[in-house]
Design a protein around this motif. Sequence first.
Motif, short mmCIF file in Angstrom:
data_model
loop_
_atom_site.label_atom_id
_atom_site.label_comp_id
_atom_site.label_asym_id
_atom_site.label_seq_id
_atom_site.Cartn_x
_atom_site.Cartn_y
_atom_site.Cartn_z
N GLN A 31 0.83 -1.21 0.00
CA GLN A 31 0.00 0.00 0.00
C GLN A 31 0.86 1.25 0.00
N ALA A 32 1.99 1.21 0.70
CA ALA A 32 2.91 2.35 0.71
C ALA A 32 3.46 2.62 -0.69
N VAL A 33 3.78 1.55 -1.43
CA VAL A 33 4.24 1.70 -2.81
C VAL A 33 3.15 2.35 -3.66
N CYS A 34 1.93 1.87 -3.51
CA CYS A 34 0.81 2.43 -4.28
C CYS A 34 0.61 3.91 -3.97
N ASP A 35 0.68 4.26 -2.71
CA ASP A 35 0.49 5.66 -2.32
C ASP A 35 1.59 6.55 -2.91
N ALA A 36 2.81 6.06 -2.87
CA ALA A 36 3.93 6.83 -3.43
C ALA A 36 3.79 6.96 -4.94
N ALA A 37 3.32 5.91 -5.58
CA ALA A 37 3.13 5.94 -7.04
C ALA A 37 2.07 6.96 -7.43
N LYS A 38 0.97 6.96 -6.73
CA LYS A 38 -0.10 7.91 -7.05
C LYS A 38 0.38 9.35 -6.86
N GLU A 39 1.13 9.60 -5.80
CA GLU A 39 1.63 10.95 -5.55
C GLU A 39 2.62 11.38 -6.62
N ALA A 40 3.55 10.48 -6.98
CA ALA A 40 4.57 10.80 -7.97
C ALA A 40 3.95 11.08 -9.34
N ILE A 41 3.01 10.24 -9.73
CA ILE A 41 2.38 10.41 -11.05
C ILE A 41 1.54 11.68 -11.08
N SER A 42 0.89 11.98 -9.99
CA SER A 42 0.10 13.21 -9.91
C SER A 42 1.00 14.45 -9.97
N ASP A 43 2.15 14.37 -9.29
CA ASP A 43 3.05 15.54 -9.21
C ASP A 43 3.97 15.68 -10.42
N ARG A 44 4.48 14.54 -10.92
CA ARG A 44 5.54 14.61 -11.93
C ARG A 44 5.28 13.79 -13.18
N GLY A 45 4.15 13.10 -13.23
CA GLY A 45 3.78 12.38 -14.44
C GLY A 45 4.38 11.01 -14.61
N GLN A 46 5.22 10.57 -13.65
CA GLN A 46 5.78 9.22 -13.73
C GLN A 46 6.21 8.77 -12.35
N PHE A 47 6.36 7.44 -12.21
CA PHE A 47 6.77 6.83 -10.95
C PHE A 47 8.04 6.04 -11.20
N ASN A 48 9.13 6.42 -10.55
CA ASN A 48 10.42 5.76 -10.71
C ASN A 48 10.69 4.90 -9.48
N PHE A 49 10.66 3.60 -9.67
CA PHE A 49 10.64 2.61 -8.60
C PHE A 49 11.90 1.75 -8.66
N VAL A 50 12.70 1.78 -7.60
CA VAL A 50 13.92 0.97 -7.52
C VAL A 50 13.64 -0.31 -6.74
N LEU A 51 13.89 -1.44 -7.39
CA LEU A 51 13.61 -2.74 -6.78
C LEU A 51 14.84 -3.31 -6.08
N SER A 52 14.56 -4.15 -5.12
CA SER A 52 15.60 -4.86 -4.39
C SER A 52 15.62 -6.32 -4.85
N GLY A 53 16.76 -6.96 -4.68
CA GLY A 53 16.85 -8.38 -5.02
C GLY A 53 16.68 -9.25 -3.78
N GLY A 54 17.08 -10.49 -3.91
CA GLY A 54 16.95 -11.41 -2.78
C GLY A 54 15.58 -12.05 -2.74
N SER A 55 15.35 -12.88 -1.73
CA SER A 55 14.10 -13.63 -1.63
C SER A 55 12.98 -12.83 -0.97
N SER A 56 13.31 -11.93 -0.08
CA SER A 56 12.29 -11.22 0.70
C SER A 56 11.29 -10.44 -0.14
N PRO A 57 11.71 -9.69 -1.17
CA PRO A 57 10.73 -8.87 -1.90
C PRO A 57 9.89 -9.63 -2.92
N LYS A 58 10.18 -10.88 -3.15
CA LYS A 58 9.43 -11.62 -4.17
C LYS A 58 7.93 -11.64 -3.87
N LYS A 59 7.57 -11.82 -2.60
CA LYS A 59 6.15 -11.82 -2.22
C LYS A 59 5.52 -10.46 -2.47
N LEU A 60 6.29 -9.40 -2.24
CA LEU A 60 5.78 -8.05 -2.49
C LEU A 60 5.51 -7.85 -3.97
#
Length: 240
Positions: A18-47
Motif C-alpha cells: 500500500q505504501a508503494v501504491c500511495d507513493a506511485a499515485k503521488e509521484a504520477i500526480s506531481d511529476r507524471g511518472q513513478f520511478n521505482f527501484v527494486l531490491s533483489g533477494g528472496s524477501s521482496p518476491k512476495k511483495l
Amino acid sequence: MNIKIYDNSNDLINALAQAVCDAAKEAISDRGQFNFVLSGGSSPKKLYKLLGTKPYKKQIDWEKTFFFFGDERFVPKDDAQRNSLMAKKALFDPLNIPKSHIFKVDTTGSPEEAAEKYAKSIANHFQKTPVEFDFLLLGIGDNSHTASLFPNTDVLNETEATIKSIFVKEVDMYRITMTAPLINQAKNIAFLVFGEDKSEAVFQILEGKTGSAAQYPARLINSDDHKVVWYLDTAAASRL
C-alpha cells in the motif's frame, strides 16, 4: 527512526504494498511518472507478486511506471541469480510491463563498463533533473549489507551519487550497485526485513553503539523519519 513492526510477514507485505501504491499515485500526480527501484533477494518476491494482484495493481498506472535495480549480480542476463530475472517472473510478466520501462544492468562487457552504462542510462532517463527515485526498496543481509554495499569494501567510501562495480570476496562475485549517496537521494526509502535470522543485524544497524558503517553498511542509509521507513516483522525486531 521510523520503524513499523508487524505480527507476521503477510501483514508487513500488505502494508508495504500500500505504501508503494500511495507513493506511485503521488509521484504520477506531481511529476507524471513513478520511478521505482527494486531490491533483489528472496524477501521482496512476495511483495512483487502482491503488487500484481487486486487491489494493488489497479491503484498504480503501470504505463507511467519505470523500474530500476539497486544492485545486480554480474552474471549473464538469463542467469537465475539475477535480480532482474526474479522481478521479471514475479512482477513484469504478470503486469505486461514493456521492456522500455525496465532499466536492467547490461553485463555483456566488463563490470566497470556495466556500471558506467547503467549510470548513463539512469541519467538519460532523468534528463537534466536530479536523480531522485520516487520509491527505493532495500533489504539487509545478516552481515548488515544492503544493496551490494558489503562490509569493509571500498564502495562504502564513495561520495558520488552514482553506480559502481565491486568485487565482493565474501560471495566471490562482481556486483553492480548504487552508492549510498545515490540511494539517499530517493524521495522514499523502505527497508523490508523479516525473520529472526536478521534480528542481530537490525539491532546493530538501528541501535548498536559499537562498530562503524564499514562493519554495518546499512548505517550509511539516511535515517530521516520523513522518507525512510523500516518494515519489520516481530521476529526481525525481537532485539530492539
